[in-house]
Each structure stands twice: as structure tokens, then as C-alpha cells.
Design a protein around this motif. Structure first.
Motif, mmCIF file in Angstrom:
data_model
loop_
_atom_site.group_PDB
_atom_site.id
_atom_site.type_symbol
_atom_site.label_atom_id
_atom_site.label_comp_id
_atom_site.label_asym_id
_atom_site.label_seq_id
_atom_site.Cartn_x
_atom_site.Cartn_y
_atom_site.Cartn_z
ATOM 1 N N ASN A 138 0.850 -1.191 0.000
ATOM 2 C CA ASN A 138 0.000 0.000 0.000
ATOM 3 C C ASN A 138 0.884 1.240 0.000
ATOM 4 O OD1 ASN A 138 -2.325 -1.671 0.283
ATOM 5 N ND2 ASN A 138 -1.947 -1.775 2.493
ATOM 6 N N GLY A 139 0.297 2.399 -0.295
ATOM 7 C CA GLY A 139 1.054 3.649 -0.298
ATOM 8 C C GLY A 139 0.425 4.656 0.634
ATOM 9 N N CYS A 140 1.046 5.814 0.746
ATOM 10 C CA CYS A 140 0.502 6.859 1.608
ATOM 11 C C CYS A 140 -0.822 7.404 1.064
ATOM 12 C CB CYS A 140 1.514 7.990 1.759
ATOM 13 S SG CYS A 140 3.055 7.483 2.574
ATOM 14 N N GLY A 141 -1.095 7.150 -0.213
ATOM 15 C CA GLY A 141 -2.332 7.620 -0.813
ATOM 16 C C GLY A 141 -3.475 6.632 -0.737
ATOM 17 N N GLY A 142 -3.187 5.366 -0.388
ATOM 18 C CA GLY A 142 -4.269 4.409 -0.290
ATOM 19 C C GLY A 142 -3.854 2.983 -0.574
ATOM 20 N N ALA A 143 -4.836 2.082 -0.482
ATOM 21 C CA ALA A 143 -4.606 0.656 -0.639
ATOM 22 C C ALA A 143 -4.117 0.328 -2.050
ATOM 23 C CB ALA A 143 -5.885 -0.120 -0.341
ATOM 24 N N GLY A 144 -3.148 -0.561 -2.118
ATOM 25 C CA GLY A 144 -2.655 -1.035 -3.395
ATOM 26 C C GLY A 144 -1.681 -0.124 -4.101
ATOM 27 N N GLU A 145 -1.398 1.066 -3.547
ATOM 28 C CA GLU A 145 -0.561 2.039 -4.237
ATOM 29 C C GLU A 145 0.923 1.870 -3.902
ATOM 30 O OE1 GLU A 145 -2.050 6.048 -4.023
ATOM 31 O OE2 GLU A 145 -4.120 5.387 -4.242
ATOM 32 N N GLY A 146 1.344 0.609 -3.761
ATOM 33 C CA GLY A 146 2.739 0.301 -3.519
ATOM 34 C C GLY A 146 3.204 -0.798 -4.433
ATOM 35 N N SER A 147 4.500 -1.054 -4.413
ATOM 36 C CA SER A 147 5.112 -1.975 -5.378
ATOM 37 C C SER A 147 5.600 -3.277 -4.768
ATOM 38 C CB SER A 147 6.274 -1.282 -6.087
ATOM 39 O OG SER A 147 5.813 -0.260 -6.938
ATOM 40 N N TYR A 148 5.346 -3.517 -3.478
ATOM 41 C CA TYR A 148 5.837 -4.741 -2.856
ATOM 42 C C TYR A 148 5.324 -5.964 -3.604
ATOM 43 C CZ TYR A 148 7.101 -8.128 0.728
ATOM 44 O OH TYR A 148 7.644 -9.183 1.402
ATOM 45 N N GLY A 149 6.229 -6.883 -3.912
ATOM 46 C CA GLY A 149 5.873 -8.051 -4.703
ATOM 47 C C GLY A 149 5.903 -7.803 -6.195
ATOM 48 N N HIS A 150 6.122 -6.539 -6.587
ATOM 49 C CA HIS A 150 6.133 -6.164 -8.012
ATOM 50 C C HIS A 150 7.307 -5.241 -8.333
ATOM 51 C CE1 HIS A 150 1.959 -7.623 -8.753
ATOM 52 N NE2 HIS A 150 1.742 -7.226 -7.512
ATOM 53 N N ALA A 198 12.955 9.078 -12.889
ATOM 54 C CA ALA A 198 13.166 9.067 -11.441
ATOM 55 C C ALA A 198 11.959 8.456 -10.764
ATOM 56 C CB ALA A 198 13.398 10.488 -10.928
ATOM 57 N N VAL A 199 12.196 7.862 -9.601
ATOM 58 C CA VAL A 199 11.093 7.316 -8.816
ATOM 59 C C VAL A 199 11.343 7.598 -7.337
ATOM 60 C CG1 VAL A 199 12.165 5.014 -8.803
ATOM 61 C CG2 VAL A 199 9.732 5.258 -8.258
ATOM 62 N N LYS A 200 10.302 8.102 -6.680
ATOM 63 C CA LYS A 200 10.294 8.275 -5.229
ATOM 64 C C LYS A 200 9.614 7.052 -4.627
ATOM 65 C CE LYS A 200 7.849 10.927 -1.657
ATOM 66 N NZ LYS A 200 7.004 12.122 -1.397
ATOM 67 N N VAL A 201 10.282 6.403 -3.680
ATOM 68 C CA VAL A 201 9.721 5.221 -3.036
ATOM 69 C C VAL A 201 9.432 5.545 -1.571
ATOM 70 C CG1 VAL A 201 10.042 2.786 -2.500
ATOM 71 C CG2 VAL A 201 10.978 3.727 -4.626
ATOM 72 N N ASP A 202 8.148 5.657 -1.260
ATOM 73 C CA ASP A 202 7.680 6.014 0.080
ATOM 74 C C ASP A 202 7.726 4.802 0.996
ATOM 75 O OD1 ASP A 202 6.718 7.859 1.939
ATOM 76 O OD2 ASP A 202 5.187 8.621 0.567
ATOM 77 N N PHE A 203 7.285 4.983 2.267
ATOM 78 C CA PHE A 203 7.387 3.870 3.208
ATOM 79 C C PHE A 203 6.157 3.724 4.098
ATOM 80 C CE2 PHE A 203 9.736 1.005 6.119
ATOM 81 C CZ PHE A 203 10.348 0.215 5.169
#
Length: 432
Positions: A147-159, A174-179
Motif C-alpha cells: 500500500n502507499g501513503c495515498g491508499g490501498a494497493g498504491e505500492g510496489s511490494y511483490g512487483h 526518477a522514482v520516489k519510493v515512500d514507506f
């Protein structure tokens, strides 16, 4: 050259008809940028090795404070046109960065990211081609977790590899990777960011991509030992230089419209803890520049002064169609930017403090010093140091340049001023 510049102007003007004259005038006056040089440096004001991404701190504009999570193809292109027409792109602000909100967590049956046609009617590849043609580099956002700071599914874990391959194929630089998701799933930051770095290194398009590490967590932010110090932003300097081009050193300076000078000072202090980690290609990151987001004009000018002293990335996050005259004049100041972009790549450090007064020093290429006299309090105070104390070589007289007032004086050694509250006097001092 002229034909290529005119083509670039027409490209942007065709997308935003209302800004035709504005964009064409700004673009046609400049020669087109070379793509190899775009990847090698983040500012046109400083030479850098063509083998290093962000050889000087990268500069640009980000959506976060400016537009929140609500933006579209049209609004991004409008902001890019403003970067050109306001003269910011030619001063080095060349990254256009899509922060949280460009994607809402959807994927197709193959696990590939899908985006809404209403938000991106011509697709992200078209967007990056258009911005590249105008001389920009383009960044976007994801999270280390699912997930990301903006909501469910908005992250790249597993992908990680799959998403990086998509980003590269779309033409992002460029890519910013949040936590947010990373913290939620108790990921180890050093491990997660190393894996993301490897995905970038092995992207299917072989595209160079800058990595902005955004582990914003403070120690025990979520309770006892959650996270521990070694998993917080305070420790990112220990692994950041080997896997990323920048790493956040504290939590956010605020939220859109609510950025306070006390938070800027807090982030400055955290960023100053590990100056040895910064250098060409890898920078401590105290967060975005936040004009018109709650600070006074004086306070924002102090933020920009101290970010320049810290050799920090300079990412403006403000709606450029509404930026105030004072804020615009500040971010246009080429003398201030030159201190941040100094090719030596040395982060400034705190030399001395007394009460609310501080003296900061940054060595510059060629032997000069940038010196900031910072007043953290609300009342005027006398702040002083000397050329000798700042490490300048012995000389009969020194040239003192005030980079905000663009005035030049001299001294036999004493450096002293009454500094108003919340202010930073920023000087460039050199022996004659």
C-alpha cells in the motif's frame, strides 16, 4: 537549433492552447537540452560527470504540496509550462515529479499497473515524451510496501521489478519510493530499498533512473521500538548512498497549506546529523521547498537559504499558477541556487551557536565559503564569526557577497550582522 527549439514550443503549445504565447516565448529562446546531459546533472549551472545521476542536488517541481493527490495530464502540463515561462526550468528546476495520486492501486490480470483514462487520456508514455521534448526530466511515486501513503494497493511490494520495468518503458527518469506500506508491513528499510535499487539496475529498458528514498519515519513514531532507531529516517544515511540518489532524513515538513518554520528547523537539524554521507550522486534530503504553504516570506527565504547550505535537493512544491511574487523571486535567485549546486558537493555544517543565533559554513569549489548567519528566534540578534573561524585562508582583506541583496562588501576578517527573527543572512566570502 532554432528549428528544434521552435518544435519544442509548438509541442507544448498544442497541448495547452491557452498558454501558447507564454510557452513558445520561453522555449524558443533556448537551445534544446541534450538527453545524456539531462541524466548526468540536475542543474544547468554546474558541470558534472556524465556518469553520475544527480552529480549536484537535483532540482524541480513536485505535486505534493502544490496539488495534493488531485491532478491530471492537463494540470501537470500547465505546471510544466509555468516552469518554463517563469524562467525556473532554465535555472535548473527540471524534474517534473508526480507524487502520490498519479495511480490508484489498480492492476490488470498480469499484475501490471493500470491508470485511468480520465486522468491520463493520452497515457503516461505520451506525457513523458511531451515533457522530455520540452527539456524536462520526469519522476513518479510508489511505496516499498503493498500500500502507499495515498491508499490501498498504491505500492510496489511483490512487483518491484515488474513496476520498475513499466516505469522505465513509460520513459520516467526518477522514482520516489515512500514507506507508508513498508512500515505497515514491517519491512526492513535497508533491505527493501536495496531490492528496489537492484530492480532499477536491471530494468528491461536499461534506463537510468534516479531513486529518491522516502523512509520518513521518526524513531518510535508508532509506539515503543516502532520503528527502532536503525529503521528510522535518522539511519537512512547508513545505507542510502549505496542504493539511492537521495534519502529523507526526517518526517514531512507539513501537509499542503500547513508547513511551519519550526518543522523546517527540525528537519534541518536532522539533515545536519550526517553531512559526511552527502556528495555527488547521493544527498541528504530534508523534504520539499514549501513556498506559500503556511510560512511567511522571510521564513521561506530562510528555508531556501538553509537547504542551499545543506546541499539539499531543491524540489518546489507550490501551485506555480498562484505562486507569490516573493516566493517566485526567492526560487529564481541564481546566486542562492549556485551555493546549493556548487560542484564540490560538500554539505554545510554548523560552526557555532549562541542562544537562537547560529553560524553555518559550507566550503565551495575554489576555496570560497558560503556562510549563513541564522536566527532561529523571533527577535533580532547580533550574530558574528570570523573568516579564520570558517576555515578561509589568511588574507589582508576578504570579499563578502550578500547573495540575497546582490551587494558586495569587504572585511579584514570579522563577519557580523544583526539578523532579524526567523531570518538567515546568506553570504559568499572569499579572500582577495
Amino acid at each position: 537549433m532554432l528549428r528544434a527549439a521552435a518544435s519544442r514550443a509548438l509541442l507544448i503549445a498544442g497541448v495547452l492552447a491557452a498558454l501558447v504565447a507564454l510557452t513558445a516565448a520561453g522555449a524558443a529562446a533556448r537551445e534544446p537540452h541534450r538527453r545524456a546531459a539531462d541524466h548526468a546533472r540536475s542543474s544547468s549551472s554546474a558541470p558534472a560527470s556524465t556518469s553520475v545521476l544527480a552529480a549536484t542536488p537535483y532540482m524541480g517541481w513536485d505535486t505534493y504540496f502544490a496539488l495534493g493527490g488531485n491532478y491530471t495530464e492537463a494540470s501537470i502540463l500547465q505546471q510544466a509550462s509555468q516552469l518554463i515561462s517563469l524562467g525556473l526550468e532554465k535555472r535548473g528546476y527540471r524534474y517534473v515529479w508526480l507524487d502520490v495520486g498519479w495511480w490508484h492501486g489498480t492492476r490488470n490480470a498480469h499484475g501490471e499497473i493500470t491508470v485511468g483514462a480520465g486522468q491520463w487520456p493520452r497515457g503516461l508514455s505520451w506525457l513523458t515524451r511531451t515533457l522530455h521534448a520540452a527539456g524536462f526530466l520526469v519522476g513518479l511515486y510508489t511505496d516499498a510496501g503493498p500500500n502507499g501513503c495515498g491508499g490501498a494497493g498504491e505500492g510496489s511490494y511483490g512487483h518491484y521489478q515488474q513496476d520498475v520495468n513499466s516505469f522505465a518503458a513509460w520513459g520516467f527518469d526518477a522514482v520516489k519510493v515512500d514507506f507508508c506500506g513498508g512500515a505497515e508491513y514491517h519491512l526492513d528499510p535497508a533491505t527493501a530499498y536495496a531490492e528496489f535499487h537492484e530492480a532499477i539496475e536491471h530494468n528491461a529498458s536499461h534506463r537510468p533512473m534516479l531513486l529518491s528514498i522516502c523512509n520518513f519515519q521518526q524513531p518510535e513514531q508508532y509506539g515503543e521500538d516502532r520503528p527502532p532507531l536503525e529503521e528510522s529516517a535518522f539511519a537512512s544515511y547508513s545505507f542510502g548512498p549505496s542504493v539511492g540518489n537521495s534519502w529523507r532524513t526526517d518526517t514531512d515538513v507539513g501537509t499542503p497549506g500547513h508547513v511551519y518554520f519550526s518543522n523546517v528547523l527540525r528537519n534541518m537539524d536532522a539533515d545536519a546529523a550526517a553531512p559526511q554521507a552527502a556528495g555527488p550522486g547521493h544527498w541528504n534530503d530534508p523534504d520539499y521547498l514549501a513556498p506559500d504553504q503556511g510560512m511567511s516570506a522571510t521564513q521561506f527565504r530562510s528555508q531556501l537559504s538553509m537547504w542551499a547550505m545543506l546541499a539539499a535537493p531543491l524540489m518546489i512544491s507550490d501551485n506555480l499558477t498562484k505562486i507569490s511574487a516573493n516566493s517566485l523571486a526567492a526560487v529564481q535567485n541564481s546566486e542562492v541556487l549556485a551555493i546549493d549546486q556548487d560542484p564540490a558537493g560538500v554539505q554545510g555544517t554548523l560552526l557555532s551557536s549562541s542562544g537562537s543565533g547560529e553560524v553555518w559554513v559550507k566550503p565551495l569549489l575554489g576555496g570560497s565559503r558560503a556562510i549563513a548567519l541564522l536566527n532561529r528566534g523571533s527577535s533580532p540578534i547580533d550574530i558574528q564569526t570570523s573568516a579564520e573561524a570558517t576555515g578561509l585562508p589568511s588574507a589582508a582583506i576578504y570579499t563578502v557577497r550578500n547573495v540575497w541583496t546582490h551587494t558586495t562588501g569587504s572585511t579584514v576578517g570579522a563577519i557580523r550582522a544583526v539578523v532579524p527573527g526567523d531570518s538567515a543572512l546568506l553570504l559568499r566570502v572569499s579572500p582577495r
